[in-house]
Design an enzyme around this catalytic site. Structure first.
Site, PDB file in Angstrom:
ATOM      1  N   ASP A 126      -2.192  -4.613   3.450  1.00 29.04           N
ATOM      2  CA  ASP A 126      -2.227  -4.914   4.885  1.00 29.04           C
ATOM      3  C   ASP A 126      -3.205  -6.032   5.224  1.00 29.04           C
ATOM      4  OD1 ASP A 126      -0.522  -2.828   5.002  1.00 29.04           O
ATOM      5  OD2 ASP A 126      -1.986  -1.383   5.808  1.00 29.04           O
ATOM      6  N   TYR A 146       5.816   2.435  10.470  1.00 32.66           N
ATOM      7  CA  TYR A 146       4.588   3.045  10.001  1.00 32.66           C
ATOM      8  C   TYR A 146       3.816   3.753  11.116  1.00 32.66           C
ATOM      9  CZ  TYR A 146       0.679   3.696   6.947  1.00 32.66           C
ATOM     10  OH  TYR A 146      -0.282   4.256   6.183  1.00 32.66           O
ATOM     11  N   ARG A 191       0.579   4.922  11.150  1.00 35.03           N
ATOM     12  CA  ARG A 191      -0.871   4.737  11.330  1.00 35.03           C
ATOM     13  C   ARG A 191      -1.122   3.302  11.762  1.00 35.03           C
ATOM     14  NH1 ARG A 191      -1.107   8.933   7.086  1.00 35.03           N
ATOM     15  NH2 ARG A 191      -0.444   7.445   5.520  1.00 35.03           N
ATOM     16  N   ASP A 201      -5.841  -6.507   7.075  1.00 33.15           N
ATOM     17  CA  ASP A 201      -7.042  -6.102   7.797  1.00 33.15           C
ATOM     18  C   ASP A 201      -8.151  -5.949   6.757  1.00 33.15           C
ATOM     19  OD1 ASP A 201      -6.497  -3.695   6.535  1.00 33.15           O
ATOM     20  OD2 ASP A 201      -5.752  -2.710   8.338  1.00 33.15           O
ATOM     21  N   HIS A 245      -0.095  -3.634  11.612  1.00 33.14           N
ATOM     22  CA  HIS A 245       1.292  -3.179  11.633  1.00 33.14           C
ATOM     23  C   HIS A 245       1.895  -3.385  13.010  1.00 33.14           C
ATOM     24  CE1 HIS A 245      -0.887  -0.709   8.639  1.00 33.14           C
ATOM     25  NE2 HIS A 245       0.172  -0.979   7.892  1.00 33.14           N
ATOM     26  N   GLU A 277       0.812  -1.224   0.000  1.00 33.26           N
ATOM     27  CA  GLU A 277       0.000   0.000   0.000  1.00 33.26           C
ATOM     28  C   GLU A 277       0.843   1.271   0.000  1.00 33.26           C
ATOM     29  OE1 GLU A 277      -3.189   0.052   2.879  1.00 33.26           O
ATOM     30  OE2 GLU A 277      -3.322  -2.131   2.827  1.00 33.26           O
ATOM     31  N   GLU A 285      -9.630  -3.396   5.325  1.00 31.71           N
ATOM     32  CA  GLU A 285      -9.382  -2.479   4.208  1.00 31.71           C
ATOM     33  C   GLU A 285      -8.312  -3.045   3.285  1.00 31.71           C
ATOM     34  OE1 GLU A 285     -11.261   0.169   3.602  1.00 31.71           O
ATOM     35  OE2 GLU A 285     -12.404  -0.163   5.438  1.00 31.71           O
TER      36      GLU A 285
END
Length: 796
Positions: free
Chosen positions: A82, A283, A285, A84, A328, A9, A86
DNA sequence: CAGTGAGCGAGCTTCCGCTTGACTT
């Protein structure tokens, strides 16, 4: 040509991973989501099982076409977004949009960017998890339905361009509720007793656990203590310890950076982004407090070499947050041996915070010895308490101490981190001084940006990537303002017993002053009340939690996603329709009472231009007399304004004198008080009360403004005095009446001719909005539109 | 911006979550 295309991403992540994988892999980034629902009404076909219509937004076209090309050439495409909800959806969108084939596509996941983690992921590929994708679709569709059905209701019933949503509306509600709690709060006064025993370095404080609500009782206590014996009745020493906090998540980073560095959440994220891009931190976020094995080892090495073996303590943290998705690692330095980094000062400071927090999280606990002495009073049955604390081993405190929100400082300040002199049981103490100070109970604290994020996270509302944007949205919509407000002077009483005499004093303190706190606006409160009245389910604090539970069930394959949406949408949509039909316009109208002189009705409400006061009934056929109007000032609210304050507003605008044959008036505009003179405007500095501006002051301010404007002027033209070349904050620009035009770099502002200026102004896009009433406003379209733009930008 | 608070009424606004740059008067 590389045989493998691996897509993640984030571009920074892609670069790192490419380094781990070597020649056979091309690693590219999707830059987040590559498709979204179309903006139009037909994005979701409700009658057809919520079928969605997606498009690749303009700014993603290039990314998609490049990925498409590379995917065609590759033998295998690895979707590594990632792990998850999303991320899974991003993989699916990539699969669909790039036209990938099942046989030549693999889905892999990893939670940390380390070489072993990536290699292991490549060894254990899987397929796209469609249950997880469906859960994301349900989330996306629900948010669109809520946002795009609710917002238009507000346009009709409150004001155009407003917005509502699952996340932002709850954020506003928290702030409105809190403000009302504060307004409702009745502060109670009580006298707090503090005694000082001993002299010089041996002096220490003791407190009475109870407080006296009446002054007489406090005074009686002091009188009784006059000449009394004070003995140490008991002495207790207990070991105590404190453990370090977990390494940062997005939310805790925002909170600490706000408390320790004073950064807004947006600023924190901007600086963290830079640190991430320069390879200094992982990362930023994330909702995870987890550290990779590699990181744990590196931290251990660093702690042992810098502080010694006994300072290290291996720790694994678990998230307390039920909604965490943990795709993450926690936020940590990439290299623990870099105690500092290159960069500007804000980057250095934020890095230092992140480094300390991560290092401390792997350090030993701090050890203390806490001593409590109970002191008897011969003339009273109460006992005084003295607390002392001695640090035996600093442990993690060597590098880092977490700070707290300023909620309960009052009771904590004394006795914390203080040392007691050597004491023995039965020891008689010499009283130096004893005071009874009037203290007031405090209302709950207003939210800061960061404490609002904390609350949202606790409620499971919003995600690390949206905390900062949500905070901005509710401010941009005008629901909430971040402000400084002055406090009020309050009197309090102090009684002091010293040398067998009691002295009574009245002192003053400033209370309720706020800086950088979030206040609801009237429009925020009216919108909130409207939503609570008609859509209580949606703005309920548990709404997100309950839909999240259902998304989880969808993700586990236990629930069908369209069924869930039907269950939600049918009653919701009915509610929307009946509200449109039946609800009155919401104005927040409140009657304050009647005018003390003429008996006319005084009321407040919000109108097109914001909150205002009306004196007298609205004009009707029978009632020809027009009412008077006045706008509320900054910091005033229709909820709390008094009649007196409301009537004050009618004292403006006011003529304060004459200058150069023209009158000067003081009035209050959208951006505060100002002086108008000969069609020029000067804002009034904050410290001057608009009600008592003198003629001299006004002239001085007008001249100061003229001087400042003259300094900005590069050149003007005889052809048209309205056209000027000025020096702005971002370089030279042309002011063309009310239109501002940037000067291109290839033009020298000093040699510009009038014709060139005109040409530049004409080249400005004329797409800006037309006036409200078409014809009337079209007389000067250029003047109106950019003026609005200017205001919007300034607010940011 | 700027003393209004209505009304002719075209066509627009708006959600949440993933990501970075482009841009700022």
């Amino acid at each position: 040509m590389a045989k493998n295309l691996l897509i993640v991403e984030s571009p920074a992540k892609a670069k790192t991973i490419e380094g781990y994988l070597g020649k056979d892999f091309t690693v590219k980034s999707s830059y987040g989501h590559i498709r979204d629902l179309v903006k139009s009404e037909d994005a979701i076909d409700i009658a057809n099982n919520f079928t969605q219509k997606y498009e690749v937004p303009a700014d993603k076209k290039q990314v998609v076409s490049e990925l498409k090309k590379l995917a065609k050439e590759a033998e295998m495409v690895w979707l590594a977004s990632d792990e998850d909800r999303e991320g899974e959806a991003i993989s699916w969108h990539l699969f669909e949009t790039l036209g990938l084939k099942d046989a030549t596509t693999k889905r892999i996941v990893f939670h940390e960017i380390t070489k072993p983690a990536i290699l292991k992921a490549i060894d254990t590929p899987r397929k796209i998890d469609y249950n997880l994708v469906n859960a994301q679709q349900a989330r996306r569709v629900l948010d669109r339905l809520v946002g795009f059905e609710l917002s238009p209701v507000l346009w009709k019933k409150v004001k155009p361009s407003l917005s509502a949503g699952r996340v932002q509306s709850v954020a506003v509600r928290l702030i409105v509720d809190r403000e009302r709690e504060i307004n409702k709060f009745k502060s109670e006064a009580a006298f707090k007793i503090v005694a000082i025993f001993g002299k010089g370095k041996e002096a220490f404080k003791a407190e009475l656990p109870e407080r006296f609500s009446q002054q007489e009782d406090a005074e009686k206590f002091l009188t009784d203590c006059m000449g009394a014996d004070f003995d140490i009745r008991s002495l207790e020493t207990k070991p105590a310890k404190r453990s370090p906090a977990a390494p940062f998540t997005t939310s805790t980073l925002q909170q600490e950076a706000s408390r320790k560095l004073g950064y807004s959440v947006a600023r924190t994220m901007q600086v963290a982004q830079k640190l991430y891009e320069s390879g200094n931190i992982t990362y930023m976020r994330t909702d995870s407090v987890n550290l990779s094995e590699t990181a744990l080892n590196a931290a251990q090495q660093e702690i042992i070499s810098a502080y010694g073996e006994k300072y290290h303590h291996h720790r694994k943290y678990k998230t307390k947050n039920a909604s965490a998705q943990e795709a993450h690692e926690a936020i940590r330095p990439t290299y623990f041996n870099n105690h500092t980094i290159d960069g500007d000062s804000s980057e250095k400071r934020l890095y230092e915070l992140i480094w300390k927090r991560a290092i401390a999280s792997q350090m030993s606990e701090a050890q203390f010895e806490k001593t409590t002495a109970k002191i008897s009073i011969s003339s009273r049955k109460e006992e005084l308490t003295a607390n002392g604390e001695v640090m035996k081993f600093d442990g993690f405190l060597k590098v880092y101490l977490e700070s707290a929100d300023d909620d309960e400082e009052d009771t904590q300040q004394d006795g914390e981190n203080t040392m007691l002199p050597p004491l023995t049981k039965g020891q008689r103490l010499a009283l130096q001084e004893m005071s009874a100070t009037e203290r007031f109970s405090r209302p709950p604290a207003r939210y800061t940006e960061a404490s609002l994020v904390k609350k949202l996270e606790e409620l499971g509302i919003g995600r690390p990537s949206t905390y900062a944007p949500t905070i901005s949205t509710i401010q941009n919509r005008g629901y909430v303002v971040k402000e400084e407000r002055e406090g009020k002077i309050r009197n309090f009483r102090v009684l002091t017993l010293k040398a067998d005499a009691i002295v009574k004093e009245n002192k003053t303190e400033n209370t309720g002053a706020e800086r950088g706190k979030l206040f609801p606006t009237d429009i925020g409160a009216v919108v909130n009340d409207f939503l609570v009245q008609y859509f209580n389910d949606i703005v309920d604090f548990n709404f997100t939690a309950s839909v999240e539970k259902q998304f989880d069930e969808i993700a586990q394959g236990l629930k069908e996603w369209t069924a869930m949406l039907h269950d939600f949408y049918n009653p919701f949509h009915k509610e929307v329709q009946s509200t449109i039909e039946t609800a009155d316009k919401a104005t927040g109208e409140r009657e304050l009472g009647v005018h003390p002189e003429n008996g006319k009705k005084i009321s407040v409400r919000i109108g097109r231009y914001g909150p205002f006061v009306q004196v007298g009934d609205s004009a009707t056929e029978e009632n020809e007399e027009k009412p008077l109007y006045a706008s509320l000032r900054n910091g005033q609210s229709i909820e709390t304004i008094s009649i007196e304050e409301a009537l004050e507003l009618f004292k403006l605008p006011k003529v304060v004198g004459e200058y150069e044959g023209k009158v000067m008036k003081v009035a209050i505009g959208r951006f505060g008080p100002y002086i108008s003179h000969n069609s020029a405007f000067v804002s009034l500095p904050k410290e001057i009360d608009p009600l008592d501006v003198t003629e001299e002051q006004a002239i001085e301010l007008i001249n100061a403004k003229r001087k400042k404007d003259a300094e900005k002027l590069i050149k003007s033209f005889d052809e048209d005095p309205e056209v000027k070349v000025l020096n702005g904050r971002w370089g030279p620009y042309i002011e063309f009446g009310k239109l501002n035009v940037k000067i291109p770099k290839d033009k020298d502002p000093l040699t510009l001719t009038y014709e060139e200026c005109k040409a530049l102004a004409d080249a400005m896009p004329k797409d800006a909005k037309k006036g409200r009433f078409g014809k009337a406003a079209s007389a000067k379209p250029a003047a109106k539109a950019p003026a609005k733009k200017k205001a919007a930008v300034k607010k940011k």
